[in-house]
Design a protein around this motif. Structure first.
Motif, PDB file in Angstrom:
ATOM      1  N   GLN A  10       0.855  -1.250  -0.113  1.00 53.68           N
ATOM      2  CA  GLN A  10       0.125   0.020  -0.153  1.00 53.68           C
ATOM      3  C   GLN A  10       0.888   1.244  -0.044  1.00 53.68           C
ATOM      4  O   GLN A  10       1.962   1.280   0.609  1.00 53.68           O
ATOM      5  CB  GLN A  10      -0.954  -0.013   1.124  1.00 53.68           C
ATOM      6  N   PRO A  11       0.588   2.364  -0.611  1.00 54.10           N
ATOM      7  CA  PRO A  11       1.305   3.503  -0.700  1.00 54.10           C
ATOM      8  C   PRO A  11       1.211   4.122   0.877  1.00 54.10           C
ATOM      9  O   PRO A  11       0.440   4.005   1.748  1.00 54.10           O
ATOM     10  CB  PRO A  11       0.408   4.519  -1.529  1.00 54.10           C
ATOM     11  N   TRP A  12       2.373   4.949   1.013  1.00 60.82           N
ATOM     12  CA  TRP A  12       2.399   5.674   2.351  1.00 60.82           C
ATOM     13  C   TRP A  12       1.282   6.785   2.655  1.00 60.82           C
ATOM     14  O   TRP A  12       0.883   6.985   3.641  1.00 60.82           O
ATOM     15  CB  TRP A  12       3.888   6.357   2.078  1.00 60.82           C
ATOM     16  N   SER A  13       0.739   7.182   1.517  1.00 59.08           N
ATOM     17  CA  SER A  13      -0.405   8.080   1.773  1.00 59.08           C
ATOM     18  C   SER A  13      -1.748   7.299   2.688  1.00 59.08           C
ATOM     19  O   SER A  13      -2.216   7.720   3.341  1.00 59.08           O
ATOM     20  CB  SER A  13      -1.114   8.771   0.393  1.00 59.08           C
ATOM     21  N   LEU A  14      -1.855   6.143   2.395  1.00 61.37           N
ATOM     22  CA  LEU A  14      -2.723   5.398   2.943  1.00 61.37           C
ATOM     23  C   LEU A  14      -2.344   5.044   4.397  1.00 61.37           C
ATOM     24  O   LEU A  14      -3.129   5.444   5.243  1.00 61.37           O
ATOM     25  CB  LEU A  14      -3.061   3.984   2.360  1.00 61.37           C
ATOM     26  N   THR A  15      -1.057   4.885   4.763  1.00 59.44           N
ATOM     27  CA  THR A  15      -0.699   4.718   6.149  1.00 59.44           C
ATOM     28  C   THR A  15      -0.865   6.019   6.796  1.00 59.44           C
ATOM     29  O   THR A  15      -1.055   6.035   8.121  1.00 59.44           O
ATOM     30  CB  THR A  15       1.063   4.296   6.059  1.00 59.44           C
ATOM     31  N   LEU A  16      -0.404   7.099   6.073  1.00 57.61           N
ATOM     32  CA  LEU A  16      -0.602   8.374   6.924  1.00 57.61           C
ATOM     33  C   LEU A  16      -2.079   8.756   7.189  1.00 57.61           C
ATOM     34  O   LEU A  16      -2.315   9.286   8.347  1.00 57.61           O
ATOM     35  CB  LEU A  16       0.212   9.509   5.978  1.00 57.61           C
ATOM     36  N   ILE A  17      -2.891   8.541   6.214  1.00 63.11           N
ATOM     37  CA  ILE A  17      -4.446   8.861   6.368  1.00 63.11           C
ATOM     38  C   ILE A  17      -5.041   7.845   7.688  1.00 63.11           C
ATOM     39  O   ILE A  17      -5.571   8.413   8.304  1.00 63.11           O
ATOM     40  CB  ILE A  17      -5.191   8.779   5.181  1.00 63.11           C
ATOM     41  N   ASP A  18      -4.829   6.531   7.332  1.00 66.86           N
ATOM     42  CA  ASP A  18      -5.356   5.714   8.493  1.00 66.86           C
ATOM     43  C   ASP A  18      -4.610   5.862   9.850  1.00 66.86           C
ATOM     44  O   ASP A  18      -5.112   5.899  10.574  1.00 66.86           O
ATOM     45  CB  ASP A  18      -5.210   4.155   8.045  1.00 66.86           C
ATOM     46  N   GLY A  19      -3.159   6.238   9.657  1.00 67.39           N
ATOM     47  CA  GLY A  19      -2.448   6.404  10.936  1.00 67.39           C
ATOM     48  C   GLY A  19      -3.107   7.700  11.734  1.00 67.39           C
ATOM     49  O   GLY A  19      -3.084   7.717  13.040  1.00 67.39           O
ATOM     50  N   GLY A  20      -3.277   8.626  10.790  1.00 67.62           N
ATOM     51  CA  GLY A  20      -3.813   9.862  11.535  1.00 67.62           C
ATOM     52  C   GLY A  20      -4.847   9.598  12.089  1.00 67.62           C
ATOM     53  O   GLY A  20      -5.450  10.236  13.314  1.00 67.62           O
ATOM     54  N   HIS A  21      -6.079   8.834  11.335  1.00 72.45           N
ATOM     55  CA  HIS A  21      -7.270   8.624  11.910  1.00 72.45           C
ATOM     56  C   HIS A  21      -7.180   7.916  13.427  1.00 72.45           C
ATOM     57  O   HIS A  21      -7.709   8.374  14.299  1.00 72.45           O
ATOM     58  CB  HIS A  21      -7.825   7.772  11.168  1.00 72.45           C
ATOM     59  N   TRP A  22      -6.347   6.790  13.582  1.00 71.50           N
ATOM     60  CA  TRP A  22      -5.956   6.493  14.771  1.00 71.50           C
ATOM     61  C   TRP A  22      -5.389   6.904  15.814  1.00 71.50           C
ATOM     62  O   TRP A  22      -5.662   7.129  16.882  1.00 71.50           O
ATOM     63  CB  TRP A  22      -5.472   4.919  14.528  1.00 71.50           C
ATOM     64  N   LEU A  23      -4.769   8.185  15.222  1.00 75.87           N
ATOM     65  CA  LEU A  23      -4.239   8.973  16.335  1.00 75.87           C
ATOM     66  C   LEU A  23      -5.214   9.896  16.646  1.00 75.87           C
ATOM     67  O   LEU A  23      -5.103  10.171  18.277  1.00 75.87           O
ATOM     68  CB  LEU A  23      -2.884   9.751  15.748  1.00 75.87           C
ATOM     69  N   ALA A  24      -6.002  10.533  16.067  1.00 75.47           N
ATOM     70  CA  ALA A  24      -7.009  11.349  16.366  1.00 75.47           C
ATOM     71  C   ALA A  24      -7.875  10.448  17.303  1.00 75.47           C
ATOM     72  O   ALA A  24      -8.413  11.035  18.349  1.00 75.47           O
ATOM     73  CB  ALA A  24      -7.888  11.920  15.085  1.00 75.47           C
ATOM     74  N   VAL A  25      -8.265   9.343  17.190  1.00 70.09           N
ATOM     75  CA  VAL A  25      -9.262   8.502  17.998  1.00 70.09           C
ATOM     76  C   VAL A  25      -8.612   8.349  19.215  1.00 70.09           C
ATOM     77  O   VAL A  25      -9.351   8.723  20.363  1.00 70.09           O
ATOM     78  CB  VAL A  25      -9.478   7.236  17.237  1.00 70.09           C
TER      79      VAL A  25
END
Length: 139
Positions: free
Chosen positions: A112-127
């Protein structure tokens, strides 16, 4: 501790704080992907039709958020006083040590691209930050 407050506790975990954290983090996730949904779909290689969630998926997601908030409240409780600062610190440590590392490994093996990791990772950090702040404020 007042009798009413004690009734909302489960082994030091404030169940009202857990409920509030579950609701708040579910809303935060909806807002996150509401803003970044198109970028996320492109990064994940999915179409709009493939990402239409059902009511059952939303219910399951909410239940997972509640379970996450319950376990996280226990971690915060056992880490020291239940405060907003400790909630946010715990959120950061859990995210760096468990969530981010897991996403990085999984997404790299999946190609998967790093952009997906950043978007999903940012979501879980926000959660986690939302849950930590709510649990710390109420708990």
């Amino acid at each position: 501790m007042s009798e009413g407050r004690r009734a909302m506790m489960f082994d030091g975990i404030n169940l009202l704080a857990v409920l509030a954290a579950g609701v708040a983090s579910f809303v935060a996730g909806a807002a996150w992907y509401g803003v970044l949904g198109k970028l996320w779909m492109r990064a994940a290689g999915l179409t709009k039709e493939q990402t239409r969630p059902s009511a059952l998926l939303f219910a399951g997601t909410f239940l997972c958020q509640l379970l996450m908030a319950f376990v996280f409240a226990g971690l915060i409780y056992h880490a020291g006083p239940v405060t907003v600062a400790n909630g946010l610190l715990s959120a950061s440590l859990v995210w760096v040590g468990l969530i981010a590392t897991s996403l990085i490994v999984n997404h790299r093996f999946q190609g998967q691209p790093w952009s997906l990791t950043l978007i999903d990772g940012g979501h879980w950090l926000a959660v986690l930050l939302v849950q930590g702040a709510v649990i710390g404020a109420i708990g």
